[in-house]
Structures are given as C-alpha cells and as structure tokens.
Design a protein around this motif. Structure first.
Motif, PDB file in Angstrom:
ATOM      1  N   THR A 192      -9.755   7.178  -8.204  1.00 13.91           N
ATOM      2  CA  THR A 192     -10.046   6.087  -7.275  1.00 13.91           C
ATOM      3  C   THR A 192      -8.965   5.025  -7.348  1.00 13.91           C
ATOM      4  N   ILE A 193      -8.758   4.374  -6.225  1.00 18.10           N
ATOM      5  CA  ILE A 193      -7.904   3.189  -6.135  1.00 18.10           C
ATOM      6  C   ILE A 193      -8.582   2.276  -5.130  1.00 18.10           C
ATOM      7  N   GLY A 194      -8.812   1.033  -5.512  1.00 18.77           N
ATOM      8  CA  GLY A 194      -9.436   0.100  -4.588  1.00 18.77           C
ATOM      9  C   GLY A 194      -8.987  -1.331  -4.815  1.00 18.77           C
ATOM     10  N   VAL A 195      -8.737  -2.032  -3.726  1.00 17.63           N
ATOM     11  CA  VAL A 195      -8.358  -3.445  -3.754  1.00 17.63           C
ATOM     12  C   VAL A 195      -9.268  -4.173  -2.777  1.00 17.63           C
ATOM     13  N   ILE A 196      -9.840  -5.296  -3.204  1.00 13.85           N
ATOM     14  CA  ILE A 196     -10.725  -6.041  -2.305  1.00 13.85           C
ATOM     15  C   ILE A 196      -9.939  -6.513  -1.085  1.00 13.85           C
ATOM     16  N   PRO A 197     -10.596  -6.618   0.069  1.00 11.80           N
ATOM     17  CA  PRO A 197      -9.875  -6.965   1.304  1.00 11.80           C
ATOM     18  C   PRO A 197      -9.033  -8.242   1.209  1.00 11.80           C
ATOM     19  N   GLU A 198      -9.535  -9.260   0.537  1.00 16.01           N
ATOM     20  CA  GLU A 198      -8.809 -10.538   0.459  1.00 16.01           C
ATOM     21  C   GLU A 198      -7.503 -10.432  -0.317  1.00 16.01           C
TER      22      GLU A 198
END
Length: 152
Positions: free
Chosen positions: A74-80
């Motif tokens: 997984t790789i995830g970055v919050i939208p902001e």
C-alpha cells in the motif's frame, strides 16, 4: 524529502495514525485495524510513514518481502498533502529497504485508471507486466501489475 516533511520506519506504536490515514485515503476499501496491526508487526514487512511539521502522519506505505521479491502492499497520502512528492519519497524509501535486503524485484498493483500513480512508478523504473481483470471494486476496474528489477 520535501521541505516541511520527514519520514520514519513505522511500528505498532504508529497504529492509530496509520488507521486514520487509511480511513482518509481509502474510505471504501480501508483495511481494518486488526489487518493494519498485523502488517505493522508482521515478519518480512517494512512500513514507512511521512509526517508534517506538526508531527502529524500524512501518508504511509509498506512492503512485504520474501527472499527474492518484495511487494508494495500500500501507498497512501491524505488529499491535503498530495502534490509534494511524498508518494515518490515513500516509494524510494521502500526501494532502498529492498536493496538493503538484497531483493531482486519489487511488484505492485495499481488501479488501471490511476494514471498519476502509474506515471510515477514508470518514472521510477517500474514496468507493466500484466493485468488482473476486475480486481478492484467501488468502482470495478482492472489492476495493473508492475515490476521493478533491482540491479546490484
């Protein structure tokens, strides 16, 4: 690492931050707290998190390793926090960890419509090797399987 952000290896003490980011980034397909805990403490796992200047986690990523290969789970970055190169920084950290572990290749899956991610991975040396039809749901779409061969 982009200015104003820092990265570190994650462990089970980071579970609540990981859960918060997971729910924000993947609200319809979020992994459960139990699943995330197992990932953070599991053998042959490497997880990293990115934090902002307020020490708030804004993204995380992880791999599962075998003797010859690694898979980016997984790789995830919050939208902001998107648009600062944080996904690239975390991917590079996972590649670096894979090199230390002497992994031959790294695999990942990405939604076929996620052209931003596919372009990033291609720029980092990954190539498409196959597809899994209708792998993802909400909406249903294929998974593009990509691989990076590591040389030493």
């Amino acid at each position: 690492m982009p200015a104003g952000f820092w990265i570190k290896a994650l462990d089970e003490d980071d579970l609540q931050d990981v859960c918060r980011v997971e729910q924000t980034v993947f609200p319809r397909e979020a992994w459960s707290e139990v699943m995330l805990h197992e990932e953070l403490i599991g053998p042959f796992r490497v997880y990293v998190g990115v934090f902002d200047e307020n020490n708030q986690m804004v993204g995380y990523a992880g791999t599962m390793h075998s003797p010859e290969t690694a898979e980016i789970m997984t790789i995830g970055v919050i939208p902001e926090a998107r648009g600062h190169g944080l996904g690239k920084a975390m991917t590079q950290a996972l590649i670096n960890a894979s090199r230390i572990l002497r992994t031959d290749s790294i695999f990942l899956e990405v939604r076929e419509r996620n052209q931003v991610a596919q372009t990033l991975y291609e720029e980092m040396g990954f190539e498409e090797i196959s597809r899994r039809p209708r792998y993802y749901h909400n909406p249903t779409e294929d998974a593009v399987i990509m691989r990076l061969l590591l040389d030493y």
